[in-house]
Design a protein around this motif. Structure first.
Motif, PDB file in Angstrom:
ATOM      1  N   PHE A 507     -41.757  -4.142  14.395  1.00 20.43           N
ATOM      2  CA  PHE A 507     -41.722  -5.597  14.187  1.00 20.43           C
ATOM      3  C   PHE A 507     -42.695  -6.030  13.090  1.00 20.43           C
ATOM      4  O   PHE A 507     -42.386  -6.917  12.285  1.00 20.43           O
ATOM      5  CB  PHE A 507     -42.038  -6.321  15.497  1.00 20.43           C
ATOM      6  N   ARG A 508     -43.868  -5.397  13.046  1.00 17.92           N
ATOM      7  CA  ARG A 508     -44.869  -5.779  12.042  1.00 17.92           C
ATOM      8  C   ARG A 508     -44.315  -5.589  10.628  1.00 17.92           C
ATOM      9  O   ARG A 508     -44.557  -6.397   9.737  1.00 17.92           O
ATOM     10  CB  ARG A 508     -46.136  -4.944  12.225  1.00 17.92           C
ATOM     11  N   GLU A 515     -47.545 -17.752   2.927  1.00 19.72           N
ATOM     12  CA  GLU A 515     -48.837 -18.047   2.305  1.00 19.72           C
ATOM     13  C   GLU A 515     -49.854 -18.532   3.337  1.00 19.72           C
ATOM     14  O   GLU A 515     -49.558 -19.360   4.197  1.00 19.72           O
ATOM     15  CB  GLU A 515     -48.659 -19.117   1.215  1.00 19.72           C
ATOM     16  N   LYS A 516     -51.059 -17.994   3.250  1.00 19.28           N
ATOM     17  CA  LYS A 516     -52.196 -18.348   4.119  1.00 19.28           C
ATOM     18  C   LYS A 516     -51.861 -18.175   5.602  1.00 19.28           C
ATOM     19  O   LYS A 516     -52.291 -18.949   6.452  1.00 19.28           O
ATOM     20  CB  LYS A 516     -52.657 -19.785   3.845  1.00 19.28           C
ATOM     21  N   THR A 517     -51.035 -17.167   5.920  1.00 21.40           N
ATOM     22  CA  THR A 517     -50.683 -16.889   7.314  1.00 21.40           C
ATOM     23  C   THR A 517     -50.724 -15.385   7.547  1.00 21.40           C
ATOM     24  O   THR A 517     -50.187 -14.605   6.751  1.00 21.40           O
ATOM     25  CB  THR A 517     -49.265 -17.412   7.643  1.00 21.40           C
ATOM     26  N   GLU A 518     -51.380 -14.981   8.617  1.00 22.11           N
ATOM     27  CA  GLU A 518     -51.428 -13.571   9.010  1.00 22.11           C
ATOM     28  C   GLU A 518     -50.851 -13.428  10.416  1.00 22.11           C
ATOM     29  O   GLU A 518     -51.096 -14.265  11.285  1.00 22.11           O
ATOM     30  CB  GLU A 518     -52.881 -13.066   8.998  1.00 22.11           C
ATOM     31  N   PHE A 519     -50.077 -12.341  10.626  1.00 18.56           N
ATOM     32  CA  PHE A 519     -49.477 -12.083  11.937  1.00 18.56           C
ATOM     33  C   PHE A 519     -50.118 -10.858  12.576  1.00 18.56           C
ATOM     34  O   PHE A 519     -50.299  -9.830  11.929  1.00 18.56           O
ATOM     35  CB  PHE A 519     -47.974 -11.860  11.810  1.00 18.56           C
ATOM     36  N   VAL A 520     -50.458 -10.990  13.840  1.00 17.07           N
ATOM     37  CA  VAL A 520     -50.941  -9.861  14.639  1.00 17.07           C
ATOM     38  C   VAL A 520     -49.886  -9.592  15.706  1.00 17.07           C
ATOM     39  O   VAL A 520     -49.529 -10.497  16.475  1.00 17.07           O
ATOM     40  CB  VAL A 520     -52.301 -10.177  15.304  1.00 17.07           C
ATOM     41  N   VAL A 521     -49.367  -8.361  15.764  1.00 20.94           N
ATOM     42  CA  VAL A 521     -48.305  -8.016  16.713  1.00 20.94           C
ATOM     43  C   VAL A 521     -48.921  -7.315  17.915  1.00 20.94           C
ATOM     44  O   VAL A 521     -49.742  -6.405  17.775  1.00 20.94           O
ATOM     45  CB  VAL A 521     -47.248  -7.119  16.053  1.00 20.94           C
ATOM     46  N   VAL A 534     -42.527 -14.147  21.323  1.00 19.56           N
ATOM     47  CA  VAL A 534     -43.168 -15.468  21.291  1.00 19.56           C
ATOM     48  C   VAL A 534     -44.268 -15.452  20.236  1.00 19.56           C
ATOM     49  O   VAL A 534     -45.018 -14.482  20.115  1.00 19.56           O
ATOM     50  CB  VAL A 534     -43.787 -15.833  22.667  1.00 19.56           C
ATOM     51  N   ILE A 535     -44.354 -16.537  19.462  1.00 22.12           N
ATOM     52  CA  ILE A 535     -45.460 -16.691  18.502  1.00 22.12           C
ATOM     53  C   ILE A 535     -46.489 -17.645  19.105  1.00 22.12           C
ATOM     54  O   ILE A 535     -46.139 -18.739  19.563  1.00 22.12           O
ATOM     55  CB  ILE A 535     -44.959 -17.234  17.151  1.00 22.12           C
ATOM     56  N   THR A 536     -47.728 -17.236  19.121  1.00 21.37           N
ATOM     57  CA  THR A 536     -48.808 -18.089  19.620  1.00 21.37           C
ATOM     58  C   THR A 536     -49.924 -18.139  18.581  1.00 21.37           C
ATOM     59  O   THR A 536     -49.988 -17.301  17.678  1.00 21.37           O
ATOM     60  CB  THR A 536     -49.385 -17.562  20.950  1.00 21.37           C
ATOM     61  N   GLN A 537     -50.792 -19.156  18.717  1.00 16.65           N
ATOM     62  CA  GLN A 537     -51.941 -19.260  17.822  1.00 16.65           C
ATOM     63  C   GLN A 537     -53.190 -19.490  18.655  1.00 16.65           C
ATOM     64  O   GLN A 537     -53.232 -20.389  19.499  1.00 16.65           O
ATOM     65  CB  GLN A 537     -51.768 -20.409  16.821  1.00 16.65           C
ATOM     66  N   ASN A 538     -54.210 -18.705  18.383  1.00 21.89           N
ATOM     67  CA  ASN A 538     -55.451 -18.782  19.132  1.00 21.89           C
ATOM     68  C   ASN A 538     -56.007 -20.205  19.138  1.00 21.89           C
ATOM     69  O   ASN A 538     -56.162 -20.827  18.091  1.00 21.89           O
ATOM     70  CB  ASN A 538     -56.478 -17.816  18.517  1.00 21.89           C
ATOM     71  N   LEU A 564     -51.717 -15.834  13.501  1.00 19.19           N
ATOM     72  CA  LEU A 564     -50.712 -16.029  14.548  1.00 19.19           C
ATOM     73  C   LEU A 564     -50.441 -14.711  15.269  1.00 19.19           C
ATOM     74  O   LEU A 564     -50.470 -13.637  14.660  1.00 19.19           O
ATOM     75  CB  LEU A 564     -49.414 -16.553  13.945  1.00 19.19           C
ATOM     76  N   ASN A 565     -50.192 -14.804  16.567  1.00 21.44           N
ATOM     77  CA  ASN A 565     -49.857 -13.631  17.372  1.00 21.44           C
ATOM     78  C   ASN A 565     -48.346 -13.587  17.611  1.00 21.44           C
ATOM     79  O   ASN A 565     -47.764 -14.581  18.053  1.00 21.44           O
ATOM     80  CB  ASN A 565     -50.560 -13.682  18.735  1.00 21.44           C
ATOM     81  N   LEU A 566     -47.740 -12.427  17.325  1.00 19.62           N
ATOM     82  CA  LEU A 566     -46.345 -12.201  17.690  1.00 19.62           C
ATOM     83  C   LEU A 566     -46.373 -11.315  18.933  1.00 19.62           C
ATOM     84  O   LEU A 566     -46.712 -10.132  18.855  1.00 19.62           O
ATOM     85  CB  LEU A 566     -45.587 -11.516  16.554  1.00 19.62           C
ATOM     86  N   VAL A 567     -46.041 -11.907  20.073  1.00 22.99           N
ATOM     87  CA  VAL A 567     -46.121 -11.187  21.345  1.00 22.99           C
ATOM     88  C   VAL A 567     -44.732 -10.658  21.709  1.00 22.99           C
ATOM     89  O   VAL A 567     -43.773 -11.434  21.837  1.00 22.99           O
ATOM     90  CB  VAL A 567     -46.656 -12.103  22.474  1.00 22.99           C
ATOM     91  N   LEU A 568     -44.624  -9.319  21.866  1.00 24.16           N
ATOM     92  CA  LEU A 568     -43.358  -8.680  22.240  1.00 24.16           C
ATOM     93  C   LEU A 568     -43.352  -8.448  23.745  1.00 24.16           C
ATOM     94  O   LEU A 568     -44.275  -7.843  24.294  1.00 24.16           O
ATOM     95  CB  LEU A 568     -43.211  -7.344  21.511  1.00 24.16           C
TER      96      LEU A 568
END
Length: 686
Positions: A507-508, A515-521, A534-538, A564-568
Motif C-alpha cells: 500500500f505504501r 504536496e506537504k503531506t506524508e503518509f505512514v502505513v 482508514v486515513i487518520t491524522q494525529n 497522515l496515517n493509512l490504517v489497514l
C-alpha cells in the motif's frame, strides 16, 4: 486698541500645536463647535441658577462656510466674553475658563466639555488667521474683536455685535483648502458633532424645486445633530425598535444586532452608553473598532482598547463618560486606575446581561449561539475573570444541533466516553459533511460528537482541557474508532511480522505524492465489520499546526508537512484478499530474495557483534570494508524485495481502489486521480 503677546513660555507654541498636540488636523472643527456648545451650556446653567434673567431664545450653534473669503465661521449665542475674559482665557494658554466655571457650578453644570484650555488653539492647525468677535451676556457689556495671525502677537479692539455670544472666524491656510469644501465640513460635523447637546446647524435644509429642476435651500436650518441621543434616555422609556433604529443610524450597512446592553451608572464614576452584540461568525479583525467613545456627547475616538477589554472591542455601540481621562487633545485615552474600574464594570455588565438572557430565554439564546460563540470564546481565552462567569452560559453544540452547558454535556457523556485510564474524552468534528463517516462511526458506538467549527474553537479546546478535570478533546478523524476512546488493550494482529511488513509496503508504494503531506502505513486488527482502509491524522500534531495560525512562535509547526496515517484493517475480507493475491503472485520471486536477505542479515549481525567488542581504533580497514559490503548487500536484497512487491501493487486494482476510497472520504482525491478512480470503478462493476 490693545496689543500684546499671548502668555506662553516659548515663541514656538503654534508649530507645536500645529504638528504634535493634535493627532489629526480635522479635530479643529470638533474643538471649535465644542467650545460653542460649552458657551451655550454655560448660559443655560446661569439661567437655571437665576444669574441670567434674559431671554435664552434660539441657542443653535451655526457653522458657515464662505469659500470666496476662505473662511469658516462658528457662531453661538452663549455667554460670550468680556475683554478681561479674553485676556484670561484666550491669551493665557492652558488656563481654562471651563475649570473656573465647573468649580463654581459643579453641582449643576450642563455637560461642559473642555478641561485644558487648549481646544481653541487647534484652530491654528488649519488657519493663517483667527478672529473672535464676542459680546458677553452681562449687562452693559461691549462687543470685542480679538485677532491673531498664528504668532504670539494678538490685537484686541472694539467691535459691532448686536447679540450676545461669539463668532469664531477661521481664515483657512493655503495648505488646508480641503476644509473649504462643503462635503468635507458636512462629513466632519457628522463624525464629531452628531450627538452634541446643543443644536448645531450647517447651512439650510434643501428640497427639490420642480421649477429649477434641482435641490434648493429652504429657510429652515439644517441641524446636523441629535441633542438627545438614545443613550441619554432612561431605558424604561425605550422600546426594542428604538434601539434597532439607533443601531441603523450608527451602522447603516450592518445586519440587525442580536441584543444590546444599556449602560447607566453614576457611581463610582459617570458612564452611559449602549453596547450592541453584532452577528459575528468570523473575521474578528474586520469587526473591531466599532465602539464610539464620547465625552459628554462629543466624539473622541473609536480606538477603545484602553477602556474595554480586548474581546469587548468586538461589540458595537457607544460609550459616553466625562470621567475617562484623556490627554490634552482629547484624542487618546490615558492609562489610569479609573479606566481599569470602568473596564471591569463593563465586563461585569456584559456577563450579567448574557447570563440573564440565557436564564430568561434559553431557546432564543441557543438560536443566537452560532453568532455569540466567537465572542464568548474570545472572552474566555483572553480574560480569566470572564471565563469564571461565562462557564455557566457558554454552550457546546453537538452534530445534531443540540445545545448543552459544560456541566450538562459532561453528565451526558460521562458513562460512555471514559477511557481505560478514567479520562473523559470529548469527541468533536469540524465539518459535518467532510467528516460524516467518522461521525457516524462514533455514533454507532454510542458516542456523542460535538461540532466545533468556529474560528476560535481550536484555541478554546486547549483552554477547556486545562479547565476540565481529567478530560481530553479528540477529533473524530484523528484515529480509528476503537482507538478514539481506548477501553481495553489493542487486540493482537493475526498476521505474522513478514505479512504485515509486506502488506504495508504494497500500500505504501502506491500512495500518491501530495504536496506537504506524508503518509505512514500501519496494519491493525479492527474486526471484519470495520472499514478496510482508514486515513487518520494525529490529534496533537494537527492541533499544533492549527494553533500556529493564532500564536506567534509556533510557525515551526505551520511549516511541517501534514502527517497522515493509512490504517489497514487486516480482518477485512478485501485486505485479506490483497494479502492472498500478494502471496500467490510474489512467493516464487521472493523466495530466493528472502533467503539471501536472511543470510546477509545473519552475517551482518555476526560482524556487528564481533566488531562491537573492539574499540574503534582497533578496527582494520578490512573490518570496515567487510561491514560496509554486507550492509550494501542487505540493502540491495531489501530493494529487490520492495521492487517485487511494488510491481505486484502497481497492477492490483483492489489496492488502488481501497487507497482512492480512503482519499475520497477525506476530500483528497482530485483531478486525474479522481478520473482514474471513476473509470476503474466502472471496470470493477462490469
Amino acid at each position: 486698541m490693545q496689543k500684546g503677546n499671548i502668555g506662553v513660555t516659548t515663541e514656538n507654541i503654534f508649530p507645536v500645536i500645529k504638528k504634535f498636540l493634535y493627532s489629526d488636523h480635522e479635530i479643529f472643527l470638533r474643538e471649535m463647535v465644542s467650545n460653542a456648545v460649552d458657551a451655550t451650556q454655560k448660559l443655560k446653567t446661569l439661567a437655571q441658577q437665576g444669574e441670567f434673567k434674559g431671554e435664552e431664545g434660539d441657542l443653535t450653534v451655526h457653522v458657515s462656510l464662505d469659500k470666496d473669503k476662505g473662511t469658516i465661521t462658528i457662531s453661538d449665542r452663549g455667554i460670550g466674553m468680556t475683554e478681561e475674559e479674553i485676556d484670561k482665557y484666550i491669551n493665557q494658554i492652558a488656563f481654562s475658563g471651563v475649570n473656573d466655571f465647573l468649580e463654581k457650578y459643579k453641582d449643576n453644570a450642563n455637560n461642559i466639555i473642555g478641561h485644558f484650555g487648549l481646544g481653541f488653539y487647534s484652530s491654528f492647525m488649519v488657519s493663517k488667521k483667527v478672529e473672535i468677535i464676542t459680546k458677553s451676556y452681562k449687562d452693559g457689556a461691549k462687543a470685542v474683536k480679538w485677532s491673531c495671525d498664528g504668532s504670539p502677537a494678538y490685537e484686541i479692539d472694539e467691535a459691532e455685535k448686536e447679540d450676545r455670544g461669539s463668532d469664531i472666524i477661521l481664515y483657512i491656510d493655503d495648505d488646508c483648502k480641503e476644509f473649504l469644501e462643503k462635503e468635507k465640513i458636512q462629513q466632519l460635523l457628522n463624525k464629531y458633532c452628531k450627538f452634541m447637546a446643543v443644536p448645531v446647524a450647517f447651512g439650510k435644509k434643501q428640497e427639490w424645486s420642480s421649477e429649477k429642476k434641482e435641490m434648493v435651500d429652504t429657510d429652515k436650518d439644517n441641524v446636523i445633530n441629535d441633542v438627545e441621543p438614545l443613550w441619554t434616555k432612561a431605558p424604561s422609556t425605550l422600546k426594542d425598535e428604538d434601539y434597532k433604529s439607533f443601531y441603523r443610524t450608527l451602522y447603516p450597512m450592518h445586519d440587525e444586532p442580536m441584543f444590546w446592553i444599556h449602560l447607566n451608572v453614576d457611581y463610582p464614576f459617570n458612564l452611559t452608553g449602549i453596547l450592541y452584540f453584532p452577528r459575528i461568525k468570523s473575521n474578528i479583525d474586520l469587526q473591531r473598532n466599532k465602539i464610539q467613545l464620547y465625552c459628554n456627547q462629543v466624539f473622541v475616538t473609536d480606538q477603545v482598547e484602553g477602556i474595554v477589554p480586548e474581546f469587548l472591542t468586538l461589540l458595537h455601540g457607544v460609550i459616553d463618560s466625562p470621567d475617562i481621562p484623556l490627554n490634552v487633545s482629547r484624542s487618546y485615552l490615558q492609562s489610569d486606575r479609573e479606566v481599569k474600574k470602568i473596564s471591569t464594570y463593563i465586563t461585569k455588565k456584559v456577563a450579567d446581561r448574557l447570563q440573564a438572557i440565557f436564564k430568561e430565554d434559553r431557546k432564543g439564546y441557543e438560536e443566537k449561539w452560532d453568532d455569540l460563540k466567537l465572542f464568548i470564546n474570545y472572552g474566555m481565552l483572553s480574560e480569566e475573570s470572564f471565563y469564571d462567569k461565562a462557564k455557566d452560559f457558554a454552550l457546546l453544540k453537538d452534530t445534531e444541533d443540540k445545545y448543552f452547558t459544560f456541566d450538562e454535556y459532561k453528565t451526558l457523556i460521562e458513562s460512555a466516553q471514559k477511557d481505560k485510564d478514567g479520562n473523559l474524552i470529548y469527541l468533536y468534528a469540524t465539518d459535518k459533511d467532510e467528516q460524516y463517516s467518522y461521525i457516524q462511526a462514533a455514533k454507532d458506538k454510542g458516542y456523542s460528537v460535538l461540532l466545533l467549527d468556529g474560528q476560535l474553537d481550536v484555541p478554546a479546546i486547549q483552554m477547556l482541557e486545562q479547565k476540565f478535570e481529567k478530560s481530553r478533546f479528540t477529533r473524530v478523524d484523528s484515529d480509528i474508532i476503537d482507538r478514539l476512546i481506548v477501553k481495553d488493550d489493542a487486540p493482537k494482529s493475526n498476521l505474522s511480522e513478514d505479512e504485515s511488513a509486506n502488506l504495508s509496503q504494497v500500500f505504501r508504494s502506491q500512495m500518491p505524492k501530495i504536496e506537504k503531506t506524508e503518509f505512514v502505513v500501519e496494519v491493525q486488527s479492527l474486526g471484519d465489520q470495520q472499514r478496510p482502509v482508514v486515513i487518520t491524522q494525529n490529534e496533537w500534531m494537527r492541533r499544533m499546526k492549527e494553533m500556529s495560525r493564532f500564536q506567534q512562535g509556533m510557525n515551526f509547526y505551520a511549516q511541517m508537512p501534514d502527517s497522515l496515517n493509512l490504517v489497514l484493517n487486516s480482518d477485512h475480507p478485501l485486505v485479506k484478499r490483497v494479502l492472498d493475491d500478494c502471496k500467490q503472485n510474489t512467493e516464487e520471486a521472493l523466495k530466493p530474495i528472502e533467503a539471501e536477505l536472511k543470510g546477509q542479515e545473519a552475517r551482518l549481525a555476526a560482524i556487528r557483534q564481533q566488531q562491537d567488542k573492539k574499540k574503534p581504533e582497533e578496527l582494520t580497514q578490512d573490518d570496515k570494508d567487510m561491514k560496509a559490503e554486507t550492509e550494501k548487500a542487505v540493502e540491495e536484497q531489501k530493494q529487490k524485495k520492495q521492487d517485487v512487491l511494488n510491481n505486484f501493487a502497481a497492477k492490483n486494482d483492489i489496492v488502488h481502489q481501497l487507497i482512492d476510497l480512503a482519499l475520497l472520504q477525506n476530500g483528497m482525491l482530485k483531478g486525474e486521480a479522481l478520473d482514474k478512480f471513476l473509470k476503474r470503478s466502472v471496470d470493477l462493476i462490469k
